[in-house]
Write a protein that holds these residues in place. Structure first.
Motif, PDB file in Angstrom:
ATOM      1  N   LYS A 321       0.819  -1.208   0.000  1.00  0.00           N
ATOM      2  CA  LYS A 321       0.000   0.000   0.000  1.00  0.00           C
ATOM      3  C   LYS A 321       0.862   1.270   0.000  1.00  0.00           C
ATOM      4  CE  LYS A 321      -4.018  -2.108   2.235  1.00  0.00           C
ATOM      5  NZ  LYS A 321      -4.881  -1.922   1.048  1.00  0.00           N
ATOM      6  N   ALA A 322       2.028   1.208   0.666  1.00  0.00           N
ATOM      7  CA  ALA A 322       2.911   2.377   0.740  1.00  0.00           C
ATOM      8  C   ALA A 322       3.487   2.741  -0.620  1.00  0.00           C
ATOM      9  CB  ALA A 322       4.041   2.110   1.737  1.00  0.00           C
ATOM     10  N   ALA A 324       2.056   3.198  -3.264  1.00  0.00           N
ATOM     11  CA  ALA A 324       1.182   4.124  -3.988  1.00  0.00           C
ATOM     12  C   ALA A 324       1.514   5.584  -3.686  1.00  0.00           C
ATOM     13  CB  ALA A 324      -0.279   3.850  -3.627  1.00  0.00           C
ATOM     14  N   SER A 325       2.268   5.838  -2.610  1.00  0.00           N
ATOM     15  CA  SER A 325       2.523   7.227  -2.225  1.00  0.00           C
ATOM     16  C   SER A 325       3.995   7.621  -2.162  1.00  0.00           C
ATOM     17  CB  SER A 325       1.882   7.509  -0.865  1.00  0.00           C
ATOM     18  OG  SER A 325       2.393   6.642   0.126  1.00  0.00           O
ATOM     19  N   ALA A 326       4.919   6.641  -2.248  1.00  0.00           N
ATOM     20  CA  ALA A 326       6.342   6.992  -2.158  1.00  0.00           C
ATOM     21  C   ALA A 326       7.212   5.903  -2.786  1.00  0.00           C
ATOM     22  CB  ALA A 326       6.736   7.196  -0.694  1.00  0.00           C
ATOM     23  N   LYS A 327       8.473   6.258  -3.042  1.00  0.00           N
ATOM     24  CA  LYS A 327       9.408   5.324  -3.651  1.00  0.00           C
ATOM     25  C   LYS A 327      10.285   4.660  -2.594  1.00  0.00           C
ATOM     26  CE  LYS A 327       9.843   7.658  -8.145  1.00  0.00           C
ATOM     27  NZ  LYS A 327      10.793   8.283  -9.104  1.00  0.00           N
ATOM     28  N   GLU A 332      10.325   9.190   2.878  1.00  0.00           N
ATOM     29  CA  GLU A 332       8.882   9.235   2.651  1.00  0.00           C
ATOM     30  C   GLU A 332       8.284   7.826   2.600  1.00  0.00           C
ATOM     31  OE1 GLU A 332      10.746  12.933   1.456  1.00  0.00           O
ATOM     32  OE2 GLU A 332      11.135  10.856   0.824  1.00  0.00           O
ATOM     33  N   PHE A 333       9.042   6.897   2.017  1.00  0.00           N
ATOM     34  CA  PHE A 333       8.545   5.522   1.906  1.00  0.00           C
ATOM     35  C   PHE A 333       8.505   4.854   3.284  1.00  0.00           C
ATOM     36  CE2 PHE A 333       9.117   0.948   0.650  1.00  0.00           C
ATOM     37  CZ  PHE A 333       7.886   0.814   0.033  1.00  0.00           C
ATOM     38  N   ALA A 336       5.601   6.159   5.020  1.00  0.00           N
ATOM     39  CA  ALA A 336       4.375   5.619   4.426  1.00  0.00           C
ATOM     40  C   ALA A 336       4.109   4.196   4.923  1.00  0.00           C
ATOM     41  CB  ALA A 336       4.480   5.632   2.905  1.00  0.00           C
ATOM     42  N   GLU A 340       0.793   2.999   6.860  1.00  0.00           N
ATOM     43  CA  GLU A 340      -0.063   1.928   6.346  1.00  0.00           C
ATOM     44  C   GLU A 340      -0.236   0.804   7.365  1.00  0.00           C
ATOM     45  OE1 GLU A 340      -1.937   2.027   3.872  1.00  0.00           O
ATOM     46  OE2 GLU A 340      -1.149   3.825   2.884  1.00  0.00           O
TER      47      GLU A 340
END
Length: 384
Positions: A321-322, A324-327, A332-333, A336, A340
């Motif tokens: 799921k993470a 979808a919002s970060a690399k 940021e990942f 995320a 999640e």
């Protein structure tokens, strides 16, 4: 001509660097840090094996690379491992370590670096850093509930304690004292021993001299066999209770017939045959036991490996799921992934049903986390 060649080479190198950077960011890196040697190896090895079984080669179309390190059941090594995984390997999440002292050491470093960590032993830093901790093993306040209920049912008035002389022993004793205060129990003896000790005769003699109605052991793994066997061999006839740390195959094998009739508290994985088909954990347990038996041999799976499997399942679900919002490979990942995990609701595992929606509570379990079990004919069975 040379200038054109130089420009071409520079452009090619620049493109290669960009491609390399993109590839690095697209690779998900998971750090596994467990006791693969030392006193807690009998717990750490199956946890590592189960984690690797639960995590797929790809998640959300991105390749997964696992970096596994051994802390040798040494907190100082565990601390170095945490720094290596975070600073050098730049992992996105850490699963482990095995023993509580090592878990405390690693959790402090991971939380400071804002890297999510799923310890293989229950630990809390008791402040805002717990936001980055996601325990799979239940906290003492939850796993001791079935033990306390059985003591109350039996009318137990006095209890003796024997535990490790480390953080795990401290945690277990604190849990016992909390329940003792609630139930009006009197703790008449507190004895400790080190995981590497070869004799506990002195401690057990003092324990039995206090004539407790019941004895509770704050031990774990194969090192916990010593205390249990010593109490039985001295002729103690009262109920002997254990924490959830003793549930690995080697514990029963090494203790043999001396462990017959002792009690423990553990999740669904120890008693799949006692669960109804409607219990959501049963299907997960049966599937895990089948896969682990096929790979490592029949009967090799145990409760400790189940904690590793649950950690792998939960981490994989959050990572997918993470994406979808970060690399991968970025702060940021990692943030995320933590976010999640907090969104996971009632996810059944081999032990408990997990929900991590409270950032101040670094565990994902409730009062239904564990069951009271006992050893019968060399196996753990539902006690009541």
């Amino acid at each position: 001509m040379k200038r054109r060649h130089s420009v071409l080479v520079s452009a090619t190198l620049a493109m290669a660097l960009v491609m390399s950077a993109n590839q690095a960011h697209s690779e998900i890196k998971i750090g596994i840090a467990h006791s693969l040697s030392g006193p807690a190896a009998s717990q750490g090895i199956p946890q590592k094996q189960a984690i690797e079984m639960a995590i797929p080669a790809e998640i959300g179309g991105e390749k997964v690379r696992i970096v596994a390190l051994d802390d040798a059941t040494d907190p100082s090594v565990a601390a170095r491992n945490a720094k290596k995984l975070i600073e050098e390997e730049k992992v996105d999440i850490i699963l482990g370590p095995t023993a509580t002292p090592s878990a405390i050491a690693m959790a402090q470093i991971a939380a400071a670096a804002e890297v999510p960590i799923m310890p293989g032993a229950p630990v809390s830093l008791r402040d805002a850093r717990d936001t980055w901790l996601f325990n799979v093993p239940p906290p003492p306040s939850k796993w001791i509930v079935p033990v306390a209920a059985d003591m109350k049912r039996r009318g137990i008035k006095t209890v003796g304690f024997l535990g490790f002389s480390d953080a795990w022993g401290d945690i277990c004793l604190a849990a016992l004292k909390e329940q003792a205060e609630k139930l009006g129990l009197k703790i008449v003896a507190e004895e400790r021993y080190a995981r590497a000790d070869t004799s506990v005769t002195g401690q057990v003699l003092k324990l039995l001299a206090a004539k407790p109605d019941a004895i509770f052991l704050g031990v774990s793994g194969t090192a916990g066999v010593l205390g249990n066997v010593a109490i039985v061999e001295r002729g103690y006839n009262g109920p002997i209770y254990n924490s959830n740390g003793v549930f690995n195959g080697d514990f029963l094998t090494l203790g043999g017939k001396s462990l017959e009739g002792i009690y423990g508290t553990i999740g669904a994985i120890a008693i799949p045959d006692s669960l109804s088909d409607s219990e959501p954990r049963k299907a997960v347990v049966v599937d895990f036991l089948r896969k682990f038996d096929e790979k490592y041999g029949k009967g090799k799976a145990d409760a400790i490996s189940g904690f590793g499997y649950d950690a792998g399942l939960l981490a994989s679900a959050a990572i997918e799921k993470a994406l979808a919002s970060a690399k991968p490979g970025t702060p940021e990942f990692r943030a995320a992934i933590a976010a999640e995990i907090r969104k996971l609701q009632r996810i059944p595992g081999t032990h408990s049903i997990y929900t991590y929606n409270d950032p101040t509570w670094p565990w994902g379990v409730g009062d239904d986390a564990t069951f009271l079990v006992k050893v019968q004919k060399g196996k753990w069975v539902l006690a009541n």
